[in-house]
Write a protein that holds these residues in place. Structure first.
Motif, short mmCIF file in Angstrom:
data_model
loop_
_atom_site.label_atom_id
_atom_site.label_comp_id
_atom_site.label_asym_id
_atom_site.label_seq_id
_atom_site.Cartn_x
_atom_site.Cartn_y
_atom_site.Cartn_z
N UNK A 55 0.84 -1.20 0.00
CA UNK A 55 0.00 0.00 0.00
C UNK A 55 0.88 1.25 0.00
N UNK A 56 1.99 1.18 0.71
CA UNK A 56 2.91 2.32 0.78
C UNK A 56 3.61 2.52 -0.57
N UNK A 57 4.08 1.43 -1.16
CA UNK A 57 4.78 1.56 -2.44
C UNK A 57 3.84 2.09 -3.53
N UNK A 58 2.57 1.73 -3.43
CA UNK A 58 1.59 2.24 -4.38
C UNK A 58 1.39 3.75 -4.17
N UNK A 59 1.42 4.17 -2.91
CA UNK A 59 1.27 5.60 -2.61
C UNK A 59 2.49 6.38 -3.10
N UNK A 60 3.67 5.79 -2.99
CA UNK A 60 4.88 6.43 -3.51
C UNK A 60 4.75 6.64 -5.01
N UNK A 61 4.25 5.62 -5.68
CA UNK A 61 4.06 5.69 -7.13
C UNK A 61 3.01 6.73 -7.51
N UNK A 62 1.92 6.77 -6.74
CA UNK A 62 0.80 7.65 -7.08
C UNK A 62 1.05 9.11 -6.73
N UNK A 63 1.63 9.35 -5.55
CA UNK A 63 1.76 10.72 -5.06
C UNK A 63 3.18 11.28 -5.14
N UNK A 64 4.16 10.40 -5.25
CA UNK A 64 5.54 10.87 -5.30
C UNK A 64 6.10 11.25 -3.94
N UNK A 65 5.38 10.91 -2.87
CA UNK A 65 5.87 11.22 -1.52
C UNK A 65 6.96 10.23 -1.13
N UNK A 66 7.82 10.68 -0.22
CA UNK A 66 8.90 9.80 0.24
C UNK A 66 8.84 9.54 1.74
N UNK A 67 7.92 10.25 2.45
CA UNK A 67 7.78 10.07 3.90
C UNK A 67 6.30 10.02 4.26
N UNK A 68 5.97 9.11 5.19
CA UNK A 68 4.57 8.90 5.55
C UNK A 68 4.43 8.76 7.07
N UNK A 69 3.50 9.48 7.68
CA UNK A 69 3.21 9.28 9.10
C UNK A 69 2.64 7.87 9.31
N UNK A 70 3.10 7.23 10.36
CA UNK A 70 2.64 5.87 10.67
C UNK A 70 1.93 5.88 12.02
N UNK A 71 0.77 5.19 12.06
CA UNK A 71 -0.05 5.16 13.26
C UNK A 71 -0.15 3.73 13.80
N UNK A 72 -0.15 3.64 15.13
CA UNK A 72 -0.33 2.36 15.80
C UNK A 72 -1.33 2.59 16.92
N UNK A 73 -2.38 1.80 16.93
CA UNK A 73 -3.47 2.00 17.90
C UNK A 73 -3.97 3.44 17.86
N UNK A 74 -4.07 3.96 16.64
CA UNK A 74 -4.60 5.30 16.38
C UNK A 74 -3.73 6.43 16.93
N UNK A 75 -2.45 6.14 17.17
CA UNK A 75 -1.52 7.17 17.62
C UNK A 75 -0.31 7.19 16.70
N UNK A 76 0.12 8.39 16.31
CA UNK A 76 1.27 8.51 15.42
C UNK A 76 2.53 8.09 16.16
N UNK A 77 3.29 7.17 15.55
CA UNK A 77 4.50 6.65 16.19
C UNK A 77 5.77 7.05 15.46
#
Length: 242
Positions: free
Chosen positions: A122-144
């Protein structure tokens, strides 16, 4: 002739009012023990992009203000008069400094983020679609933290067999183990541009690179991201005044 004189007085008075508004705003924004106008401009320009943008204009206006105020012949009579263009310009600067934009106005509104249990595909698809290189990651609904494309590449290089790598069952959490710490901070949607610049400045003074500021409803890492501000967003703010 009387009309021209009154108009000239009005311009001078408007200039003085706007100048004082700018001065008050600089005191509130820069917050140093020296409240001299030119010192506030000089120090503020090193910390805030908006003050840097108007630095030369404000320095010129300081000299003009001295001529207008200190050489005033009597109350209500100014020996020097600014033209309408100058007055309009300093009034617009006063407006920008006294009512700074919300940080959300310069943030990247479309925030692409993932849960640590999401598949890495899902992340690699987002890199392809949006060109972003950094993504916030959440665990139990909290950004980690942030997941970067460089860590994905690093993981792939260490898990390659015969020139191939299978990402089908790999989760974000698997890659996060390879991720180094990327400092991030959070602010509420009510925060303004100066407040966000202050956060970047504090990290810089501690010789730490702040990757981004994430904007949420109330500034909590447990809330959905509404926008992301990076150092580049601050640099590219357009304060051009027509």
């Amino acid at each position: 002739m009387k009309t021209v004189k009154n108009q000239g007085q009005l311009l001078s008075e408007r200039f003085e009012v706007a100048y004082n508004q700018v001065h008050d705003s600089l005191r509130n924004i820069v917050k140093i023990n020296d409240d001299r106008f030119v010192v506030l401009v000089k120090v503020g320009a090193k910390k805030y992009q908006v003050i840097e943008t108007f630095k030369k204009d404000l320095e010129q206006y300081a000299r003009l203000r001295n001529a207008i105020v200190h050489e005033k012949m009597e109350v209500g009579f100014y020996i020097a008069e600014p033209n309408a263009k100058v007055v309009n310009h300093i009034e617009k600067i006063a407006g920008i400094l006294s009512r700074p934009n919300y940080a959300l106005t310069i943030a990247s509104k479309k925030v692409v983020f993932f849960d640590d249990h999401d598949k890495i595909l899902k992340v690699t698809e987002a890199i392809k679609e949006h060109g972003y290189s950094k993504f916030p990651i959440y665990k139990n609904k909290k950004c980690i933290g942030l997941l970067t494309s460089s860590s994905i590449v690093k993981w792939m290089s260490q898990n390659m067999e015969n020139g191939l790598v299978n990402l089908a069952d790999i989760r974000v959490s698997d890659i996060m183990k390879f991720e180094k710490d990327h400092p991030i901070d959070f602010v509420s949607k009510e925060s303004n541009i100066f407040e966000v610049e202050n956060i970047f400045e504090k990290f810089h003074s501690k010789k730490r690179k702040l990757e981004c500021v994430i904007i949420t409803e109330n500034g909590s890492p447990e809330e959905k991201p509404l926008g992301v501000v990076t150092p580049w967003d601050l640099i590219e703010i357009d304060y051009t005044i027509e």
